[in-house]
Design a protein around this motif. Structure first.
Motif, PDB file in Angstrom:
ATOM      1  N   ARG A   9     -12.007  -1.394  -1.338  1.00  0.00           N
ATOM      2  CA  ARG A   9     -10.623  -1.736  -1.059  1.00  0.00           C
ATOM      3  C   ARG A   9      -9.672  -0.588  -1.394  1.00  0.00           C
ATOM      4  NH1 ARG A   9      -8.717  -7.136  -3.813  1.00  0.00           N
ATOM      5  NH2 ARG A   9     -10.541  -7.830  -2.596  1.00  0.00           N
ATOM      6  N   LEU A  20      -9.543   1.773   1.441  1.00  0.00           N
ATOM      7  CA  LEU A  20      -8.702   1.283   2.528  1.00  0.00           C
ATOM      8  C   LEU A  20      -7.231   1.518   2.213  1.00  0.00           C
ATOM      9  CD1 LEU A  20      -8.519  -0.231   5.223  1.00  0.00           C
ATOM     10  CD2 LEU A  20      -8.477  -2.378   3.936  1.00  0.00           C
ATOM     11  N   ARG A  21      -6.832   1.299   0.958  1.00  0.00           N
ATOM     12  CA  ARG A  21      -5.448   1.558   0.572  1.00  0.00           C
ATOM     13  C   ARG A  21      -5.118   3.044   0.674  1.00  0.00           C
ATOM     14  NH1 ARG A  21      -6.401  -1.971  -4.030  1.00  0.00           N
ATOM     15  NH2 ARG A  21      -6.225  -0.133  -5.374  1.00  0.00           N
ATOM     16  N   ALA A  56      -4.442   3.806   4.217  1.00  0.00           N
ATOM     17  CA  ALA A  56      -3.108   3.305   4.564  1.00  0.00           C
ATOM     18  C   ALA A  56      -2.025   4.233   4.027  1.00  0.00           C
ATOM     19  CB  ALA A  56      -2.935   1.893   4.004  1.00  0.00           C
ATOM     20  N   LEU A  67      -1.787   7.252   6.271  1.00  0.00           N
ATOM     21  CA  LEU A  67      -1.082   6.958   7.523  1.00  0.00           C
ATOM     22  C   LEU A  67       0.428   6.882   7.294  1.00  0.00           C
ATOM     23  CD1 LEU A  67      -3.462   4.256   9.072  1.00  0.00           C
ATOM     24  CD2 LEU A  67      -3.253   6.675   9.703  1.00  0.00           C
ATOM     25  N   LEU A  68       0.836   6.277   6.179  1.00  0.00           N
ATOM     26  CA  LEU A  68       2.266   6.193   5.886  1.00  0.00           C
ATOM     27  C   LEU A  68       2.858   7.575   5.617  1.00  0.00           C
ATOM     28  CD1 LEU A  68       2.361   3.032   3.593  1.00  0.00           C
ATOM     29  CD2 LEU A  68       3.216   3.219   5.928  1.00  0.00           C
ATOM     30  N   THR A 127       0.764   3.134  -2.528  1.00  0.00           N
ATOM     31  CA  THR A 127      -0.080   2.416  -1.572  1.00  0.00           C
ATOM     32  C   THR A 127      -1.550   2.571  -1.916  1.00  0.00           C
ATOM     33  OG1 THR A 127       1.552   2.762   0.191  1.00  0.00           O
ATOM     34  CG2 THR A 127      -0.672   2.158   0.866  1.00  0.00           C
TER      35      THR A 127
END
Length: 394
Positions: A155, A158-159, A162, A165-166, A203
């Motif tokens: 997990r 995955l963060r 993210a 991407l941000l 994030t």
């Protein structure tokens, strides 16, 4: 302690949002203001069927309409046979001119992005190579990367994706449009760096005292890097006008400050490694404290710095070799010239990247003790708060 940290981070986030709103160019941004294809030309796709241009069928007469009957066939000297898969010539097998520097990579079955220009038919073919179509490869590599990150990091991985991407969204959606709108590059750098760090760190690692320690250490490194970049560009008399891409940009965007843009690039180039070091340092201090709760601040600081020294040693030469690999053609070209090695290293083309590497490395090195000290103070305060009677009763 959390209230104190919130009193630091929340105003910083609010100031960053205000800065983004003030600098935002609105409709005055130059993004997409220049056409890609010349007037009368259109983009199409093709698939290579043969590397021997002699295998191509003759061009369709309809494509030659309006052109001279005689052709010099100069574009056929470096060409391949390809089936046009979109555009006006869809379904035809025609020659496609490929520049000599791109031709060695061509193979049968490769998909190409090409440009149709009827005026070029007099030179042998109306289709000219633009680039290779790499959509499938990039998507496949992205999927493999995502699967591996999820498999190994779960997990948190995955963060992290993210957060990446941000952060990329901040760069593409804010920093680039605002720079092209001729906003002050240093303000853009500071605001963009703050937004990138805030989004990426929280994030990927969540809201915690440990993450905030890493964030504060990163901001210390950013400030140091900005100050050093400003001083280094001025002291080394760097112009920022090195390279054809920079000169092309300055001709398209009038009034662009190339020296300020160079400074901005130095800060952005060091953000990734800087964040990596600060997160690692904060985590190291927390793990050392968890392994031995009896460690005092001095011993905890010493243990964290032992880890930090190893990380500094590895990261510094990582930055150096990353530059050497990226600029290898430039370095080879410079080494062909018969002049002293010192003059070659201190030439404008190379010293610009040398200063960039040194500035980023100094900011990174100073961020290690800063992050370690901040983490030691925060983890000690958290430990005392957890052990207090009022905390126990709650």
């Amino acid at each position: 302690m959390r209230r104190v940290l919130a009193a630091i981070v929340v105003p910083l986030a609010i100031a960053t949002l205000i800065g983004m709103a003030v600098l935002w160019p609105g409709r005055s941004s130059l993004i997409g203001s220049r056409p890609f294809a010349a007037q009368g030309a259109s983009l199409a796709t093709a698939e290579v069927t043969s590397l021997d241009v002699g295998d191509c069928a003759a061009a369709a007469p309809s494509l030659a309409t309006g052109s001279d009957a005689t052709t010099e066939a100069s574009l056929l000297k470096d060409a391949v046979c390809a089936r046009i898969t979109s555009g006006q010539g869809k379904g035809l097998i025609l020659p496609v001119h490929v520049p000599s520097e791109s031709l060695p990579a061509a193979d049968v079955g490769d998909r190409l992005r090409v440009m149709y220009t009827r005026d070029a038919l007099a030179s042998g073919t109306p289709y000219v190579f633009v680039d290779y179509d790499r959509h499938v490869l990039v998507v496949a590599l992205g999927i493999v990367y995502l699967v591996l990150v999820l498999a190994v990091a779960g997990r948190r991985g995955l963060r992290a994706v993210a957060g990446l991407l941000l952060a990329t969204g901040v760069l593409a959606g804010f920093v680039l449009p605002v720079l092209l709108a001729l906003a002050p590059p240093m303000w853009v750098t500071l605001v963009g760096a703050n937004a990138t760090v805030l989004l990426a760190v929280y994030t990927a690692h969540g809201f915690s005292v440990r993450t905030t320690a890493a964030l504060l250490g990163t901001l210390v490194g950013v400030v140091v890097t900005v100050l050093l970049a400003l001083w280094g560009v001025d002291a080394a008399n760097l112009t920022g006008g090195v390279g054809e891409d920079v000169l092309t940009l300055s001709s398209l965007v009038k009034g662009l400050d190339l020296r300020a843009l160079l400074t901005c690039g130095m800060v952005i180039a060091g953000l990734g490694a800087l964040n990596d070091v600060t997160i690692t340092q904060a985590s190291a201090v927390w793990e050392l404290h968890a392994a031995n709760l009896a460690l005092g601040r001095r011993r905890l600081l010493a243990g964290g710095m032992r880890i930090g020294r190893d990380h500094i040693a590895s990261t510094v030469y990582t930055l150096a070799f990353a530059y050497a690999g990226t600029a290898l053609p430039l370095i080879l070209a410079a080494w062909l010239i018969d002049r002293p090695a010192a003059d070659t290293v201190l030439s404008g083309e190379i010293v610009e990247e040398l200063v960039r590497t040194l500035v980023s490395s100094i900011g990174l090195v100073l961020a290690v003790p800063a992050t370690t000290a901040i983490a030691v103070l925060l983890v000690s305060a958290a430990s005392r708060a957890a052990a207090s009677p009022s905390s126990a009763s709650r």
